[in-house]
Write a protein that holds these residues in place. Sequence first.
Motif, short mmCIF file in Angstrom:
data_model
loop_
_atom_site.label_atom_id
_atom_site.label_comp_id
_atom_site.label_asym_id
_atom_site.label_seq_id
_atom_site.Cartn_x
_atom_site.Cartn_y
_atom_site.Cartn_z
N ARG A 52 -38.53 30.03 44.75
CA ARG A 52 -39.68 30.87 44.41
C ARG A 52 -40.91 30.01 44.09
NH1 ARG A 52 -38.87 36.34 43.03
NH2 ARG A 52 -36.69 37.03 43.09
N GLY A 92 -37.54 37.19 51.50
CA GLY A 92 -37.52 36.08 52.44
C GLY A 92 -36.13 35.57 52.78
N VAL A 93 -35.10 36.04 52.06
CA VAL A 93 -33.72 35.63 52.33
C VAL A 93 -32.82 36.86 52.22
CG1 VAL A 93 -33.96 33.24 51.62
CG2 VAL A 93 -33.43 34.96 49.91
N LEU A 144 -38.59 25.10 53.91
CA LEU A 144 -39.24 25.52 52.68
C LEU A 144 -39.80 24.28 51.98
CD1 LEU A 144 -39.80 27.95 50.80
CD2 LEU A 144 -37.60 27.50 49.71
N ALA A 184 -34.30 40.65 52.86
CA ALA A 184 -34.97 39.55 53.55
C ALA A 184 -36.45 39.83 53.76
CB ALA A 184 -34.29 39.28 54.89
N ARG A 195 -42.26 28.74 47.41
CA ARG A 195 -42.93 29.81 48.18
C ARG A 195 -44.29 30.13 47.58
NH1 ARG A 195 -37.64 32.08 48.59
NH2 ARG A 195 -36.86 31.84 50.71
N ASP A 216 -35.42 40.27 59.00
CA ASP A 216 -36.35 39.43 58.26
C ASP A 216 -37.76 39.62 58.81
OD1 ASP A 216 -36.64 37.80 60.57
OD2 ASP A 216 -34.94 36.57 59.96
N PRO A 217 -38.80 39.09 58.15
CA PRO A 217 -40.18 39.31 58.61
C PRO A 217 -40.42 38.89 60.05
CG PRO A 217 -40.18 38.44 56.38
CD PRO A 217 -38.75 38.38 56.85
N ARG A 254 -48.08 29.74 49.38
CA ARG A 254 -49.09 30.81 49.50
C ARG A 254 -50.42 30.40 48.88
NH1 ARG A 254 -44.57 34.14 48.10
NH2 ARG A 254 -45.26 34.20 45.93
#
Length: 253
Positions: A245, A49-50, A117, A45, A248, A2-3, A252
Amino acid sequence: MDPAKLRELLEQVQSGARSVDDAASALKDLPFADLGYAVVDHHRALRLGVPEVILGQSKTAAQIVGIASELARTGQNVLVSRLDPAKAQEVCTAMPALRYHEMARVATLEQAPIPRLGTRPVAVVSAGTSDLPVSEECAETLRMLGAEVERIYDVGVAGIHRLLHRRQALDATSVIIVIAGMEGALASVMGGLVEGPVIAVPTSVGYGAAFGGLAALLGMLTSCASGVTVVNIDNGFGAAFAAARILRAGARG
C-alpha cells in the motif's frame, strides 16, 4: 477481473471486436461468486489491485480447493496463506498447478502477469533463524504483490555488527519490514538507522516472559524510534500488504 483485463474488455467492445452480449457474459462473475461455504470476491483486484487471498488456517482442504479453483477459473492468481504441510499435500494433489512453499506455509498459482511494484526492493529483515517462517510468509506475499525482495536474515541485536554490515543494502531499499521475537529491539534499532518506512512484525519466538510474542509487540509499540508501524504477532502477510500500500501510494504521487 483486474483493471488491465477490464480495460481490455471495454476496448474490445468499443472497437467492435467483441459484442455487448459477450462482454456481459464475461462480467457475469462480478462482483462475487457464492460457493455456499464462501463468497469469493472477484471484485477485489479492481478495488485493491490484487485478487482475494485465501487464509488456509481453519479451512478444510476441500474448501481451499473450491475457493482456489474459482479464483483460478477466472484467470486470477492464487495465494493461500497459513497452509500446513499435511493440508497442502491434499490441496496440491487436487490442484497440481499450485506451488507450495513449506517454510512460508503458502501456496501460489501464477497465471496472470504480476506488475512490478516500486522501483526499489522491499527489505525483509529478520532477527534470527527462528523467525524464518514469518519472514518467508512476508517475502512470498511481497513477491505475489509484485515487489522485489531483499532478504536480510539473522541480524538480531545480539550481534548488531551483522546488521551494520548490510547497511548499504538497506539504504538501497524502499520499505523495510523488521521481523523479530524476544524483546523486539531490532525494530527500534532499524527505526533509528534508516530514512524510509519501517514496518515491525513481532513474532511468537522467545522464552517464558516473551508471552508468545506479546513482549515483542509491546516493545515495538513503545519504540523510541519515531514512526515505526507495527502489525500483529506473526503477521508477515499483513506487513507485506502494508508495504504494498505504501508503494502504491508513492507511485500515485
